[in-house]
Design a protein around this motif. Sequence first.
Motif, PDB file in Angstrom:
ATOM      1  N   ALA A  44       0.521  -1.200  -0.102  1.00 50.55           N
ATOM      2  CA  ALA A  44      -0.135  -0.005   0.050  1.00 50.55           C
ATOM      3  C   ALA A  44       0.949   1.219  -0.134  1.00 50.55           C
ATOM      4  O   ALA A  44       0.801   2.244  -0.813  1.00 50.55           O
ATOM      5  CB  ALA A  44      -1.020   0.107   1.180  1.00 50.55           C
ATOM      6  N   ARG A  45       1.985   1.458   0.770  1.00 52.96           N
ATOM      7  CA  ARG A  45       2.912   2.583   0.898  1.00 52.96           C
ATOM      8  C   ARG A  45       3.475   2.685  -0.430  1.00 52.96           C
ATOM      9  O   ARG A  45       3.688   3.854  -0.901  1.00 52.96           O
ATOM     10  CB  ARG A  45       3.980   2.063   2.047  1.00 52.96           C
ATOM     11  N   GLU A  46       3.981   1.618  -1.243  1.00 49.86           N
ATOM     12  CA  GLU A  46       4.481   1.782  -2.401  1.00 49.86           C
ATOM     13  C   GLU A  46       3.701   2.238  -3.450  1.00 49.86           C
ATOM     14  O   GLU A  46       4.016   3.268  -4.347  1.00 49.86           O
ATOM     15  CB  GLU A  46       5.276   0.496  -2.799  1.00 49.86           C
ATOM     16  N   ILE A  47       2.629   1.839  -3.721  1.00 55.18           N
ATOM     17  CA  ILE A  47       1.685   2.249  -4.717  1.00 55.18           C
ATOM     18  C   ILE A  47       1.054   3.575  -4.430  1.00 55.18           C
ATOM     19  O   ILE A  47       0.825   4.402  -5.467  1.00 55.18           O
ATOM     20  CB  ILE A  47       0.626   1.275  -4.835  1.00 55.18           C
ATOM     21  N   LEU A  48       0.798   3.896  -3.069  1.00 57.50           N
ATOM     22  CA  LEU A  48       0.513   5.340  -2.674  1.00 57.50           C
ATOM     23  C   LEU A  48       1.421   6.185  -3.245  1.00 57.50           C
ATOM     24  O   LEU A  48       1.223   7.399  -3.797  1.00 57.50           O
ATOM     25  CB  LEU A  48       0.238   5.345  -1.343  1.00 57.50           C
ATOM     26  N   ASP A  49       2.600   6.040  -2.935  1.00 53.59           N
ATOM     27  CA  ASP A  49       3.977   6.878  -3.356  1.00 53.59           C
ATOM     28  C   ASP A  49       4.115   6.871  -5.180  1.00 53.59           C
ATOM     29  O   ASP A  49       4.283   7.984  -5.770  1.00 53.59           O
ATOM     30  CB  ASP A  49       5.281   6.394  -2.763  1.00 53.59           C
ATOM     31  N   ARG A  50       3.919   5.798  -5.516  1.00 53.33           N
ATOM     32  CA  ARG A  50       4.171   5.675  -6.990  1.00 53.33           C
ATOM     33  C   ARG A  50       2.763   6.538  -7.584  1.00 53.33           C
ATOM     34  O   ARG A  50       3.065   7.249  -8.581  1.00 53.33           O
ATOM     35  CB  ARG A  50       4.299   4.277  -7.417  1.00 53.33           C
ATOM     36  N   THR A  51       1.931   6.393  -7.304  1.00 53.43           N
ATOM     37  CA  THR A  51       0.552   6.928  -7.778  1.00 53.43           C
ATOM     38  C   THR A  51       0.794   8.595  -7.519  1.00 53.43           C
ATOM     39  O   THR A  51       0.610   9.371  -8.459  1.00 53.43           O
ATOM     40  CB  THR A  51      -0.787   6.608  -7.292  1.00 53.43           C
ATOM     41  N   ALA A  52       1.144   8.939  -6.400  1.00 53.52           N
ATOM     42  CA  ALA A  52       1.373  10.468  -6.286  1.00 53.52           C
ATOM     43  C   ALA A  52       2.700  10.840  -7.191  1.00 53.52           C
ATOM     44  O   ALA A  52       2.301  11.984  -7.831  1.00 53.52           O
ATOM     45  CB  ALA A  52       2.059  10.544  -4.777  1.00 53.52           C
ATOM     46  N   ASP A  53       3.414  10.254  -7.310  1.00 54.36           N
ATOM     47  CA  ASP A  53       4.645  10.755  -8.078  1.00 54.36           C
ATOM     48  C   ASP A  53       4.179  10.807  -9.827  1.00 54.36           C
ATOM     49  O   ASP A  53       4.358  11.756 -10.533  1.00 54.36           O
ATOM     50  CB  ASP A  53       5.729   9.645  -8.241  1.00 54.36           C
ATOM     51  N   ARG A  54       3.162   9.795  -9.980  1.00 53.10           N
ATOM     52  CA  ARG A  54       2.752   9.867 -11.359  1.00 53.10           C
ATOM     53  C   ARG A  54       1.817  10.780 -11.710  1.00 53.10           C
ATOM     54  O   ARG A  54       1.622  11.579 -12.738  1.00 53.10           O
ATOM     55  CB  ARG A  54       2.044   8.440 -11.744  1.00 53.10           C
ATOM     56  N   PRO A  57      -1.967  19.016  -4.612  1.00 48.52           N
ATOM     57  CA  PRO A  57      -2.469  18.575  -3.359  1.00 48.52           C
ATOM     58  C   PRO A  57      -2.997  17.055  -3.081  1.00 48.52           C
ATOM     59  O   PRO A  57      -2.788  16.568  -2.101  1.00 48.52           O
ATOM     60  CB  PRO A  57      -3.603  19.643  -3.012  1.00 48.52           C
ATOM     61  N   TYR A  58      -3.534  16.548  -4.438  1.00 44.62           N
ATOM     62  CA  TYR A  58      -3.994  15.292  -4.170  1.00 44.62           C
ATOM     63  C   TYR A  58      -2.695  14.474  -3.976  1.00 44.62           C
ATOM     64  O   TYR A  58      -2.572  13.341  -3.363  1.00 44.62           O
ATOM     65  CB  TYR A  58      -4.631  14.930  -5.480  1.00 44.62           C
ATOM     66  N   ALA A  59      -1.401  14.657  -4.805  1.00 46.34           N
ATOM     67  CA  ALA A  59      -0.299  13.846  -4.682  1.00 46.34           C
ATOM     68  C   ALA A  59       0.281  13.958  -3.255  1.00 46.34           C
ATOM     69  O   ALA A  59       0.646  13.069  -2.641  1.00 46.34           O
ATOM     70  CB  ALA A  59       0.725  14.441  -5.854  1.00 46.34           C
ATOM     71  N   GLU A  60       0.122  15.182  -2.879  1.00 49.01           N
ATOM     72  CA  GLU A  60       0.451  15.454  -1.242  1.00 49.01           C
ATOM     73  C   GLU A  60      -0.153  14.529  -0.312  1.00 49.01           C
ATOM     74  O   GLU A  60       0.486  13.998   0.411  1.00 49.01           O
ATOM     75  CB  GLU A  60       0.634  16.800  -1.057  1.00 49.01           C
ATOM     76  N   PHE A  61      -1.594  14.418  -0.521  1.00 48.98           N
ATOM     77  CA  PHE A  61      -2.464  13.909   0.276  1.00 48.98           C
ATOM     78  C   PHE A  61      -1.917  12.399   0.232  1.00 48.98           C
ATOM     79  O   PHE A  61      -1.865  11.502   1.119  1.00 48.98           O
ATOM     80  CB  PHE A  61      -3.921  13.977  -0.146  1.00 48.98           C
ATOM     81  N   LEU A  62      -1.557  11.848  -1.003  1.00 49.22           N
ATOM     82  CA  LEU A  62      -1.239  10.230  -1.105  1.00 49.22           C
ATOM     83  C   LEU A  62       0.030  10.127  -0.574  1.00 49.22           C
ATOM     84  O   LEU A  62       0.308   8.911   0.283  1.00 49.22           O
ATOM     85  CB  LEU A  62      -1.358  10.002  -2.647  1.00 49.22           C
ATOM     86  N   HIS A  63       0.975  11.080  -0.694  1.00 49.23           N
ATOM     87  CA  HIS A  63       2.625  11.090   0.126  1.00 49.23           C
ATOM     88  C   HIS A  63       2.343  10.720   1.763  1.00 49.23           C
ATOM     89  O   HIS A  63       2.900  10.028   2.369  1.00 49.23           O
ATOM     90  CB  HIS A  63       3.248  11.903  -0.490  1.00 49.23           C
ATOM     91  N   THR A  64       1.347  11.813   2.059  1.00 44.06           N
ATOM     92  CA  THR A  64       1.152  11.929   3.422  1.00 44.06           C
ATOM     93  C   THR A  64       0.551  10.306   3.779  1.00 44.06           C
ATOM     94  O   THR A  64       0.697  10.002   4.934  1.00 44.06           O
ATOM     95  CB  THR A  64       0.265  12.925   4.038  1.00 44.06           C
ATOM     96  N   THR A  65      -0.524   9.906   3.140  1.00 44.09           N
ATOM     97  CA  THR A  65      -1.308   8.846   3.509  1.00 44.09           C
ATOM     98  C   THR A  65      -0.248   7.772   3.394  1.00 44.09           C
ATOM     99  O   THR A  65      -0.274   6.751   4.525  1.00 44.09           O
ATOM    100  CB  THR A  65      -2.360   8.437   2.572  1.00 44.09           C
ATOM    101  N   ALA A  66       0.696   7.843   2.545  1.00 50.89           N
ATOM    102  CA  ALA A  66       1.551   6.583   2.614  1.00 50.89           C
ATOM    103  C   ALA A  66       2.506   6.425   3.802  1.00 50.89           C
ATOM    104  O   ALA A  66       2.944   5.579   4.442  1.00 50.89           O
ATOM    105  CB  ALA A  66       2.534   6.565   1.351  1.00 50.89           C
ATOM    106  N   ARG A  67       2.903   7.662   4.189  1.00 47.34           N
ATOM    107  CA  ARG A  67       3.618   7.919   5.370  1.00 47.34           C
ATOM    108  C   ARG A  67       2.946   7.706   6.858  1.00 47.34           C
ATOM    109  O   ARG A  67       3.425   6.761   7.573  1.00 47.34           O
ATOM    110  CB  ARG A  67       4.194   9.143   5.678  1.00 47.34           C
ATOM    111  N   ALA A  68       1.503   7.908   6.602  1.00 41.41           N
ATOM    112  CA  ALA A  68       0.755   7.341   7.804  1.00 41.41           C
ATOM    113  C   ALA A  68       0.612   5.824   7.897  1.00 41.41           C
ATOM    114  O   ALA A  68       0.597   5.426   9.049  1.00 41.41           O
ATOM    115  CB  ALA A  68      -0.527   8.034   7.652  1.00 41.41           C
ATOM    116  N   ILE A  69       0.373   5.346   6.675  1.00 43.77           N
ATOM    117  CA  ILE A  69       0.307   3.850   6.628  1.00 43.77           C
ATOM    118  C   ILE A  69       1.716   3.217   7.350  1.00 43.77           C
ATOM    119  O   ILE A  69       1.464   2.189   8.166  1.00 43.77           O
ATOM    120  CB  ILE A  69       0.106   3.276   5.281  1.00 43.77           C
ATOM    121  N   CYS A  70       2.708   3.673   7.024  1.00 47.81           N
ATOM    122  CA  CYS A  70       4.178   3.108   7.491  1.00 47.81           C
ATOM    123  C   CYS A  70       4.233   3.133   8.993  1.00 47.81           C
ATOM    124  O   CYS A  70       4.696   2.395   9.594  1.00 47.81           O
ATOM    125  CB  CYS A  70       5.224   3.894   6.568  1.00 47.81           C
ATOM    126  N   LEU A  71       3.904   4.288   9.432  1.00 47.00           N
ATOM    127  CA  LEU A  71       3.956   4.818  11.010  1.00 47.00           C
ATOM    128  C   LEU A  71       2.712   3.836  11.555  1.00 47.00           C
ATOM    129  O   LEU A  71       2.714   3.543  12.701  1.00 47.00           O
ATOM    130  CB  LEU A  71       3.563   6.100  11.050  1.00 47.00           C
TER     131      LEU A  71
END
Length: 386
Positions: A194-204, A302-316
């Motif tokens: 989940a963390r990986e795909i959230l970050d990849r989607t945000a970058d894309r 802002p949507y990409a920032e939301f996904l990056h933050t979500t990825a960090r939250a999932i990791c934590l």
Amino acid sequence: MQGIRGAVQYVRRQVGAARTAVRRAWTEPGRERDLVVQALKAALAAWVAWLVAGWWLQAPMAFVAPWVAILLVESTVYRSIAHGLQQLAAIATGTVVATCVALLLNSSITAMALVLPTVVLLGNWRRLGSQGIYAATGALFVLTGGPVTIASSTARVAEAVFGALVGIAVNALIRPPVYLRSTRAALEDAAEEAREILDRTADRLTSDDWDPHGADELHEQALRLYRLVHQARAAVDWGRESLRANPRRRSRMVSPPGQDYDDAVTVLDYVAVHITGVTRLMLEACHDDRKKPRPGPRLTKPYAEFLHTTARAICLYTRTRFAPDGHDERAEHELRETVEDLLGTLEDLRQRLPGAVPADPEALETYGTLLTQARRLADQLVSRDS
């Protein structure tokens, strides 16, 4: 020639997978070693049952005891007991029905024509579960094993009971299986995916190049996350069942999966739903025939920032729920801060949405749905964190 080359590659992959499994079973604890242990226990149960019933007591139908014993070294102790009771009930039912009909008609051939349809129907009784087929097996043992007598039929049932006791005892007393390790591993694998795909989607989302191939890969990975979450949910249930009627449960080192496991599965499920919607939007925007508008930078940033933050939250989140010592104050503090950032990013996204979306009903519907999913995901992380 192409088919031969493909077959050779397939065989090589299978051989490589087998070597990897053997190496893991030998070097480290895990699923492979658990399977080896269960196989050895099943062989031991059959050997003990035959040693007593066949070699020592010289029972007339001694093969029934090791046959039942090896079948009842199940994946969990609870399943061994439950299936053992069901199997004995099925065998006894088939044996009694076949014996009564064969003695009444004095013909095994005629009795078989009447008994088998009856016991197969009885085997579908829901209380017998998956063991109902052994009603027909018990009847066949009676009708094909020589002269039918009450004594021989009683001996078959007694040997089945003995074999069941041996199988259950071996499974319960010799390293009874516990699957908590695989439960945590399944959850951690799903969270990492989940963390990986959230970050990849945000970058894309923020990149200039939205190629169909990359969007299709992201969507496939999102669908794969669904399967990982499903496997994690099944692993949680499996871990709980492995502790039922298990002597190792008394150990302080073994505790059943608690609410944290259920909460983690729920959060990951929301992530899978949300990211599948986002990747589907990107995939449709990459194909001209779909005629889906591509979101502008006012929305994607802002949507990409939301996904990056979500990825960090999932990791934590996984660090706080599955810390080695059961508690990680630093991760919990970081998670609270990240969730606050997540809510702030979401609010910024909501403020920008009206001016960023074109006056198109289909676009408004698509982006509104994604925003709703984002809100639900944020709510899940907030409620699980509190």
